[in-house]
Design a protein around this motif. Sequence first.
Motif, PDB file in Angstrom:
ATOM      1  N   GLY A  98       0.809  -1.217   0.000  1.00  0.00           N
ATOM      2  CA  GLY A  98       0.000   0.000   0.000  1.00  0.00           C
ATOM      3  C   GLY A  98       0.840   1.265   0.000  1.00  0.00           C
ATOM      4  N   ILE A  99       1.910   1.289   0.811  1.00  0.00           N
ATOM      5  CA  ILE A  99       2.769   2.474   0.869  1.00  0.00           C
ATOM      6  C   ILE A  99       3.501   2.664  -0.455  1.00  0.00           C
ATOM      7  CG2 ILE A  99       4.838   3.438   1.947  1.00  0.00           C
ATOM      8  CD1 ILE A  99       3.901   2.267   4.582  1.00  0.00           C
ATOM      9  N   TRP A 100       4.031   1.582  -1.015  1.00  0.00           N
ATOM     10  CA  TRP A 100       4.792   1.683  -2.265  1.00  0.00           C
ATOM     11  C   TRP A 100       3.897   2.119  -3.420  1.00  0.00           C
ATOM     12  CZ3 TRP A 100       4.997  -1.866  -6.656  1.00  0.00           C
ATOM     13  CH2 TRP A 100       6.004  -1.539  -7.571  1.00  0.00           C
TER      14      TRP A 100
ATOM     15  N   ARG B 149       3.855   5.837  -5.443  1.00  0.00           N
ATOM     16  CA  ARG B 149       4.053   5.906  -6.899  1.00  0.00           C
ATOM     17  C   ARG B 149       2.821   6.487  -7.593  1.00  0.00           C
ATOM     18  NH1 ARG B 149       8.331   3.280  -9.030  1.00  0.00           N
ATOM     19  NH2 ARG B 149       7.267   3.073 -11.029  1.00  0.00           N
ATOM     20  N   SER B 150       1.640   6.142  -7.088  1.00  0.00           N
ATOM     21  CA  SER B 150       0.412   6.639  -7.700  1.00  0.00           C
ATOM     22  C   SER B 150       0.299   8.153  -7.555  1.00  0.00           C
ATOM     23  CB  SER B 150      -0.800   5.952  -7.063  1.00  0.00           C
ATOM     24  OG  SER B 150      -2.001   6.413  -7.623  1.00  0.00           O
ATOM     25  N   ALA B 151       0.609   8.670  -6.358  1.00  0.00           N
ATOM     26  CA  ALA B 151       0.516  10.120  -6.135  1.00  0.00           C
ATOM     27  C   ALA B 151       1.577  10.872  -6.925  1.00  0.00           C
ATOM     28  CB  ALA B 151       0.649  10.415  -4.643  1.00  0.00           C
ATOM     29  N   TRP B 152       2.788  10.304  -6.995  1.00  0.00           N
ATOM     30  CA  TRP B 152       3.888  10.990  -7.677  1.00  0.00           C
ATOM     31  C   TRP B 152       3.621  11.115  -9.169  1.00  0.00           C
ATOM     32  CZ3 TRP B 152       7.050  13.688  -4.930  1.00  0.00           C
ATOM     33  CH2 TRP B 152       8.239  14.174  -5.478  1.00  0.00           C
TER      34      TRP B 152
ATOM     35  N   VAL C 102      -4.693   6.332   1.686  1.00  0.00           N
ATOM     36  CA  VAL C 102      -4.206   7.295   2.674  1.00  0.00           C
ATOM     37  C   VAL C 102      -2.831   7.813   2.281  1.00  0.00           C
ATOM     38  CG1 VAL C 102      -3.465   7.559   5.074  1.00  0.00           C
ATOM     39  CG2 VAL C 102      -5.581   6.354   4.562  1.00  0.00           C
ATOM     40  N   MET C 103      -1.948   6.919   1.851  1.00  0.00           N
ATOM     41  CA  MET C 103      -0.608   7.327   1.450  1.00  0.00           C
ATOM     42  C   MET C 103      -0.665   8.237   0.223  1.00  0.00           C
ATOM     43  SD  MET C 103       2.524   7.095   2.259  1.00  0.00           S
ATOM     44  CE  MET C 103       3.927   7.876   1.472  1.00  0.00           C
ATOM     45  N   ARG C 104      -1.508   7.915  -0.724  1.00  0.00           N
ATOM     46  CA  ARG C 104      -1.640   8.732  -1.926  1.00  0.00           C
ATOM     47  C   ARG C 104      -2.134  10.139  -1.586  1.00  0.00           C
ATOM     48  NH1 ARG C 104      -5.729  10.166  -5.376  1.00  0.00           N
ATOM     49  NH2 ARG C 104      -5.151  10.439  -7.587  1.00  0.00           N
ATOM     50  N   SER C 105      -3.158  10.214  -0.721  1.00  0.00           N
ATOM     51  CA  SER C 105      -3.697  11.517  -0.338  1.00  0.00           C
ATOM     52  C   SER C 105      -2.667  12.358   0.414  1.00  0.00           C
ATOM     53  CB  SER C 105      -4.952  11.310   0.521  1.00  0.00           C
ATOM     54  OG  SER C 105      -5.452  12.533   0.991  1.00  0.00           O
ATOM     55  N   SER C 106      -1.910  11.719   1.313  1.00  0.00           N
ATOM     56  CA  SER C 106      -0.905  12.452   2.093  1.00  0.00           C
ATOM     57  C   SER C 106       0.200  12.987   1.202  1.00  0.00           C
ATOM     58  CB  SER C 106      -0.313  11.536   3.167  1.00  0.00           C
ATOM     59  OG  SER C 106      -1.320  11.068   4.036  1.00  0.00           O
ATOM     60  N   LEU C 107       0.640  12.164   0.244  1.00  0.00           N
ATOM     61  CA  LEU C 107       1.724  12.602  -0.634  1.00  0.00           C
ATOM     62  C   LEU C 107       1.263  13.705  -1.588  1.00  0.00           C
ATOM     63  CD1 LEU C 107       4.637  12.217  -1.363  1.00  0.00           C
ATOM     64  CD2 LEU C 107       3.997  10.342  -2.879  1.00  0.00           C
ATOM     65  N   LEU C 108       0.018  13.641  -2.026  1.00  0.00           N
ATOM     66  CA  LEU C 108      -0.502  14.707  -2.881  1.00  0.00           C
ATOM     67  C   LEU C 108      -0.498  16.043  -2.151  1.00  0.00           C
ATOM     68  CD1 LEU C 108      -3.507  12.969  -4.723  1.00  0.00           C
ATOM     69  CD2 LEU C 108      -1.359  13.766  -5.720  1.00  0.00           C
ATOM     70  N   ASP C 109      -0.759  16.019  -0.835  1.00  0.00           N
ATOM     71  CA  ASP C 109      -0.729  17.257  -0.043  1.00  0.00           C
ATOM     72  C   ASP C 109       0.681  17.836   0.049  1.00  0.00           C
ATOM     73  OD1 ASP C 109      -3.424  17.099   0.389  1.00  0.00           O
ATOM     74  OD2 ASP C 109      -3.265  16.114   2.342  1.00  0.00           O
ATOM     75  N   GLU C 110       1.698  16.971  -0.067  1.00  0.00           N
ATOM     76  CA  GLU C 110       3.083  17.436   0.057  1.00  0.00           C
ATOM     77  C   GLU C 110       3.689  17.895  -1.273  1.00  0.00           C
ATOM     78  OE1 GLU C 110       4.919  17.600   2.841  1.00  0.00           O
ATOM     79  OE2 GLU C 110       3.285  16.864   4.116  1.00  0.00           O
ATOM     80  N   MET C 111       3.016  17.590  -2.366  1.00  0.00           N
ATOM     81  CA  MET C 111       3.623  17.765  -3.686  1.00  0.00           C
ATOM     82  C   MET C 111       4.045  19.205  -3.980  1.00  0.00           C
ATOM     83  SD  MET C 111       3.721  14.817  -5.331  1.00  0.00           S
ATOM     84  CE  MET C 111       3.519  15.031  -7.091  1.00  0.00           C
ATOM     85  N   GLY C 112       3.285  20.191  -3.522  1.00  0.00           N
ATOM     86  CA  GLY C 112       3.611  21.575  -3.839  1.00  0.00           C
ATOM     87  C   GLY C 112       4.433  22.284  -2.785  1.00  0.00           C
TER      88      GLY C 112
END
Length: 359
Positions: free
Chosen positions: A151-153, A157-160, A245-255
């Motif tokens: 799930g984390i991996w 990758r999905s968010a990135w 959850v991991m995808r949503s969290s990483l999307l928040d960090e992207m900018g």
Amino acid sequence: MSTDSTAALVKSPGAASDGPAEAGPSGRGPRSRSAAAYLRYVAGKLAGAAVSLFAVLVTSFFLFRMIPGDPVKHMTQGRPVSTEQLAAMRREFGLDLPLWQQFTDYCAKALTGDFGMSYQFRAPVIDKITEALPATLLLTGTAFVIYTVLGIWLGARSAWRGGRFGDRFGTAFALTLYSVPSFWLGLLLIVTLSVGVGPIPGIFPTGGMESGGQSGFAHVLDVAHHMVLPVLTLVAVEYARTLLVMRSSLLDEMGSDYLTTARAKGLRDDAVRRRHAVPNALLPTVTLLFVNLGNTVAGAILVETVFSWPGLGGLFYQALSVPDLPLVQGLFFLFAAAVILMNTLADVIYPLLDPRVGR
């Protein structure tokens, strides 16, 4: 500014300087005040956990007494038993006592770890739980490790690569699996991969933990063979939550600015993701992982029942069918306590990962 200092700022944007802390009016520095605030925060969480555990203890006693059926009559079903014998059995199990006295006895013993004697097994409840616990930990612990890493991996990758075909397909697939009932997916896997459908042969056992009659490495392989379908069921249903959850969290960090700074230093895109974005995006996922750990102890009741796995879930289903009140109460308390304790542990650790929490 040195390269090491720049890297520190990139990893921890907004971090305070390392200069000497000035003491406040009371003579205590910011660090001591922060430690005191953290201790108060931990004490509040522990007090809340204690209240929740007591509430579960009370709920487990009254909830399962609403289940229709007489445990004594169920245990003597199919055998000629006199009224005197039924009365003697009720006295043996304490069912002839007033409800308030049963409740006080139950609470007094439960606080010492004694959940009474199982009606159907005629053994201490704690012994039956101890016997079944390793099977549940083996099954759900294996599934937990797999779906956490997966799930984390996949979530990172999905968010990135958000918005691309892989992201859209992976997210839709995860949402579909997450909405599928675990027992239905388990039955579907049994039909297709155990029984066999058309050209697909049945290659896995339909249930149980072992075939028997084997030892050593052959026994290990046999248990692993029996684990494939139940582990696959748990992973397929649970990995999606970690991914989302991991995808949503990483999307928040992207900018974030610190990612722009990392790229400006010349770091490759994969390095920016691994070293900077993912560690910061993991914070919300930590809470989810601790909740999943609590559920690991609770086990997957439906999955264990479908695959006849001899763990806590299967034992709980057996106890409900009687109803074996002491065993049901003990298992329910264990399941709830595991979730409460893991949530509390997550609350205690979270401020150490993110100092903004608990202030």
